[in-house]
Motif scaffolding. Sequence first.
Motif, PDB file in Angstrom:
ATOM      1  N   GLN A  44     -10.111 -38.095 -12.903  1.00 33.29           N
ATOM      2  CA  GLN A  44      -9.947 -38.815 -11.636  1.00 33.29           C
ATOM      3  C   GLN A  44      -9.860 -37.829 -10.471  1.00 33.29           C
ATOM      4  O   GLN A  44     -10.450 -38.050  -9.405  1.00 33.29           O
ATOM      5  N   ALA A 101     -12.381 -37.380  -7.247  1.00 34.48           N
ATOM      6  CA  ALA A 101     -11.836 -37.477  -5.887  1.00 34.48           C
ATOM      7  C   ALA A 101     -12.127 -36.231  -5.071  1.00 34.48           C
ATOM      8  O   ALA A 101     -12.193 -36.296  -3.834  1.00 34.48           O
ATOM      9  N   GLN A 125     -19.982 -39.149  -4.018  1.00 31.57           N
ATOM     10  CA  GLN A 125     -19.244 -39.962  -4.975  1.00 31.57           C
ATOM     11  C   GLN A 125     -20.028 -41.161  -5.512  1.00 31.57           C
ATOM     12  O   GLN A 125     -20.005 -41.405  -6.731  1.00 31.57           O
ATOM     13  N   MET A 175     -20.488 -41.914  -9.720  1.00 33.73           N
ATOM     14  CA  MET A 175     -19.414 -42.819 -10.113  1.00 33.73           C
ATOM     15  C   MET A 175     -19.230 -42.890 -11.621  1.00 33.73           C
ATOM     16  O   MET A 175     -18.116 -42.814 -12.124  1.00 33.73           O
ATOM     17  N   THR A 203      -9.584 -46.197  -7.822  1.00 37.21           N
ATOM     18  CA  THR A 203     -10.574 -47.132  -7.291  1.00 37.21           C
ATOM     19  C   THR A 203     -10.344 -47.383  -5.808  1.00 37.21           C
ATOM     20  O   THR A 203     -11.289 -47.444  -5.014  1.00 37.21           O
ATOM     21  N   PHE A 214     -11.599 -44.414  -3.844  1.00 37.04           N
ATOM     22  CA  PHE A 214     -13.059 -44.431  -3.827  1.00 37.04           C
ATOM     23  C   PHE A 214     -13.565 -45.479  -2.841  1.00 37.04           C
ATOM     24  O   PHE A 214     -14.487 -45.227  -2.054  1.00 37.04           O
ATOM     25  N   ASN A 234     -13.371 -44.339   0.713  1.00 37.20           N
ATOM     26  CA  ASN A 234     -14.454 -43.412   1.041  1.00 37.20           C
ATOM     27  C   ASN A 234     -15.770 -44.154   1.255  1.00 37.20           C
ATOM     28  O   ASN A 234     -16.552 -43.817   2.147  1.00 37.20           O
TER      29      ASN A 234
END
Length: 205
Positions: A74, A78, A85, A89, A138, A141, A144
Motif C-alpha cells: 500500500q 501511495a 497511480q 492500480m 482506497t 487513491f 489523487n
Amino acid sequence: MSESEKTTLGTILAAAKDEFLAKGFKSASLRNIVKTAGVTTGAFYGYFGSKEELFDALVGEQYDTLMKKFVAAQDEFAALPPENQPGNMGKISGDCMEWLTEYIYDNMTAFKLMISCSEGTKYAHVIHDMVEIEVGATHKFAANLEKLGYPKYTVDPQLEHMLCSGLFSAYFEMVVHDMPYEKATEYVHDLRAFYTAGWQKIMGF
C-alpha cells in the motif's frame, strides 16, 4: 536453551497445533495439550504463560509478515506520482497477493490456524484488519484521482466495506478449502483481474 528444552518446546507446539486444528482456540484444552505433549502443567508454564501465548507462538510471526508485506505494498503504491497511480492500480497489489500466496502455502498450518481456528484471539480479525487498511488506501487513491480530474469518489461506505471484505474473504478461501497451490495461483490471478476491473468501473477510470 538446551537441546532437551528445544525438544520439549517442539513437542508442546506440535501437540498444540493438533489440538487447535481439531477444536479451534476457544475449545482447545490446555490439559489435553499438556497430556499429549507428555509434560507436566508446571513444565508447560515454563515455556508459555497462557493458551493465548501458545497460539501466538504458532501464528504470530506469520501474521506479522503478512501485515507488513500488505502495508508495504500500500505504501509503495501511495508513493507513486499521482499521475502514475491509475495505470498501476492492479500491478502492485496483484504482485503482493501473488507473493503472499506463495508465503501462505509455505506456512499453511499457521494460516489454517489463523483463518479457521482463531476465534477468541486477535488473529480472528485478520480479514477485518486488512479491510481497514485497504479502505484507507482506497480513500487516498480516490483523492489523487479527483485531483487529476477524475469523477469525485462517492461510493457508499457500506458498499465499500462489503467489496473490500468480499475480496479478502474470497482470497482466504484457498486456505479454508485446502486448495492445491497450482489452483490457488490461478484463482488469485482471476480474483485480481475481477476486482481491478470492478474498482476501475466504480471509480470511473
